[in-house]
Scaffold this active site. Structure first.
Site, PDB file in Angstrom:
ATOM      1  N   HIS A 201      23.246  16.827  27.530  1.00 49.78           N
ATOM      2  CA  HIS A 201      22.133  16.292  26.591  1.00 49.78           C
ATOM      3  C   HIS A 201      22.381  16.570  25.158  1.00 49.78           C
ATOM      4  O   HIS A 201      22.523  15.749  24.197  1.00 49.78           O
ATOM      5  CB  HIS A 201      20.563  16.846  26.802  1.00 49.78           C
ATOM      6  CG  HIS A 201      19.468  16.209  26.185  1.00 49.78           C
ATOM      7  ND1 HIS A 201      18.353  16.392  26.600  1.00 49.78           N
ATOM      8  CD2 HIS A 201      19.727  15.514  25.239  1.00 49.78           C
ATOM      9  CE1 HIS A 201      17.442  15.551  25.709  1.00 49.78           C
ATOM     10  NE2 HIS A 201      18.335  15.164  24.958  1.00 49.78           N
TER      11      HIS A 201
ATOM     12  N   GLU B 191      22.289  11.873  18.914  1.00 54.42           N
ATOM     13  CA  GLU B 191      22.436  13.426  19.013  1.00 54.42           C
ATOM     14  C   GLU B 191      22.978  13.696  17.617  1.00 54.42           C
ATOM     15  O   GLU B 191      22.663  14.945  17.278  1.00 54.42           O
ATOM     16  CB  GLU B 191      23.263  13.868  20.144  1.00 54.42           C
ATOM     17  CG  GLU B 191      22.305  13.921  21.587  1.00 54.42           C
ATOM     18  CD  GLU B 191      21.088  14.671  21.552  1.00 54.42           C
ATOM     19  OE1 GLU B 191      21.347  15.861  21.162  1.00 54.42           O
ATOM     20  OE2 GLU B 191      20.060  14.279  22.181  1.00 54.42           O
TER      21      GLU B 191
ATOM     22  N   HIS C 199      20.523  16.311  15.571  1.00 57.87           N
ATOM     23  CA  HIS C 199      21.120  17.743  15.589  1.00 57.87           C
ATOM     24  C   HIS C 199      22.386  17.891  14.838  1.00 57.87           C
ATOM     25  O   HIS C 199      22.740  19.167  14.525  1.00 57.87           O
ATOM     26  CB  HIS C 199      21.025  17.854  17.141  1.00 57.87           C
ATOM     27  CG  HIS C 199      19.954  17.797  17.938  1.00 57.87           C
ATOM     28  ND1 HIS C 199      18.595  18.253  17.557  1.00 57.87           N
ATOM     29  CD2 HIS C 199      19.564  16.622  18.766  1.00 57.87           C
ATOM     30  CE1 HIS C 199      17.658  18.080  18.362  1.00 57.87           C
ATOM     31  NE2 HIS C 199      18.277  17.036  19.243  1.00 57.87           N
TER      32      HIS C 199
END
Ligand SMILES: *[C@@H]1O[C@H](CO)[C@@H](O)[C@H](O)[C@H]1NC(C)=O
Ligand SMILES: *[C@@H]1O[C@H](CO)[C@@H](O)[C@H](O)[C@H]1NC(C)=O
Ligand SMILES: *[C@@H]1O[C@H](CO)[C@@H](O)[C@H](O)[C@H]1NC(C)=O
Ligand SMILES: *[C@@H]1O[C@H](CO)[C@@H](O)[C@H](O)[C@H]1NC(C)=O
Length: 248
Positions: free
Chosen positions: A63, A115, A119
Site C-alpha cells: 500500500h 503515494e 507520503h
C-alpha cells in the site's frame, strides 16, 4: 556589532534552509503497509471503484511507505516535487507485481502518483529515500524482505472464504518472524452477498525507524491515513477472514 551579527545570523537561518524547509515536516518513523487485494476491492466497491486484480497477483501487495509521527497521523503532501513516471520507468515491472493499482477505472500509475505526493514527498529529507527513484526502490526492497504472504503461507494461513483465522494467531506468526508486533487492520463487510458482516483482513502495517530498524507500531494509530468512505479499524481479538481473490 552584536546586533548586526544577529541580523546576519537570523537571515542566514531563514535563507539557507529554504529548500530543505520544504522537507522538514516532523515525523519519527515509517509505517510500511501491505494490503490484502481482495479486501481492498471490497473497500473500493463501497466507493464505486471498479476493481480488477491482475491474474498474477495472489498475495499481499504494497500500500505504501508512510513517514509517520508518533500515534498521530504523519505529515502529508510535504513538497511540490512532482511525480514523474520517467524516473521510475525501470521499476515498472516490479511495481506492477508488488504495488499494482487494482482500481481499473483509474490510470495504472495513479496509485504511485498518489503515494508519492502524499507520503513520498515527506521522505525526501532522508538520504535513503531522498529521490523519487530511491523512495520506490526502497519500498520495493522492503516488500521483498517483509512480504506477509511469505510468512503466512509457510504456516498454512492462506486465503479462504470458509476458514476463519484467529487474529492473535496471525499476529503472533508475524511477530515471531519480524521480532516486533505489527498492526492488523480490518474492514467490516459482508464478503459474500447475503452473508452477515464479518471482519476481513485489510492491511498489515509494520513500523520502522528512519534507519529501517523494525519497531512496534505506536498504539492508537489505527485509523491513520484513511479518509475514505470505507474505513478500516484495528482487528481487535476474535476471528477474521482473508477472503479468496476473485477475478473477473
Ligand atoms: C494532499 O493532496 C491531496 C491531493 O491533491 C489532497 O486531496 C489532500 O487533501 C492533501 N492532504 C493534505 C493533508 O494536505
Ligand atoms: C533506474 O533508473 C534510476 C533513475 O532514473 C537510476 O538511478 C538507476 O541507476 C536505474 N537502474 C538501473 C538498474 O538501470
Ligand atoms: C510474496 O510472497 C508470495 C508467497 O511466497 C509470492 O507469491 C509473491 O510473489 C511475493 N510478492 C512479492 C511482491 O514479492
Ligand atoms: C547522506 O549521505 C552523505 C554522502 O554519502 C553523507 O555524507 C551524509 O552523512 C549522509 N547523511 C545522513 C543524514 O545520513
Amino acid at each position: 556589532m552584536d546586533g548586526e551579527m544577529n541580523v546576519i545570523f537570523v537571515t542566514a537561518i531563514f535563507l539557507l534552509p529554504s529548500t530543505a524547509g520544504a522537507f522538514s515536516a516532523k515525523w519519527d518513523h515509517f509505517t510500511f503497509t501491505q494490503e490484502w487485494p481482495q479486501t481492498a476491492c471490497l473497500m473500493g466497491k463501497a466507493e464505486h471503484k471498479k476493481c480488477n486484480i491482475p491474474n498474477y497477483i495472489n498475495s499481499f501487495i504494497i500500500h505504501g511507505l508512510w513517514p509517520s509521527s508518533g500515534k498521530t497521523e504523519g505529515p502529508k503532501n510535504c513538497s511540490s516535487v512532482h511525480f514523474d513516471m520517467n524516473k521510475i520507468k525501470n521499476l515498472t515491472n516490479e511495481l506492477q507485481h508488488a504495488w499494482p493499482n487494482i482500481y481499473s477505472n483509474t490510470r495504472p500509475d495513479d496509485f504511485w502518483k498518489y503515494e508519492w505526493k502524499t507520503h513520498g514527498t515527506c521522505a525526501l529529507s532522508l538520504n535513503t529515500t531522498g529521490t523519487e527513484y530511491l523512495f520506490f526502490r526502497k519500498t520495493l526492497d522492503l516488500m521483498k524482505i517483509y512480504n506477509a504472504s511469505m510468512f503466512l503461507s509457510k504456516v498454512n494461513i492462506i486465503p479462504s472464504d470458509t476458514t476463519q483465522y484467529v487474529t492473535k494467531t496471525i499476529e503472533s506468526v508475524l511477530q515471531n518472524k519480524l521480532g516486533v508486533m505489527p498492526t492488523l487492520q480490518c474492514y467490516r463487510s459482508e464478503f459474500q452477498s447475503g452473508k452477515r458482516q464479518t471482519n476481513l483482513l485489510a492491511e498489515i502495517r509494520i513500523c520502522m525507524t528512519k534507519q529501517f530498524k523494525l519497531i512496534k507500531c505506536p498504539d492508537g494509530d489505527s485509523t491513520l491515513y484513511w479518509n475514505r468512505l470505507s474505513q478500516t479499524q484495528r482487528c481487535y481479538g476474535g476471528k477474521i477472514y482473508i477472503p479468496e481473490i476473485k477475478r473477473k
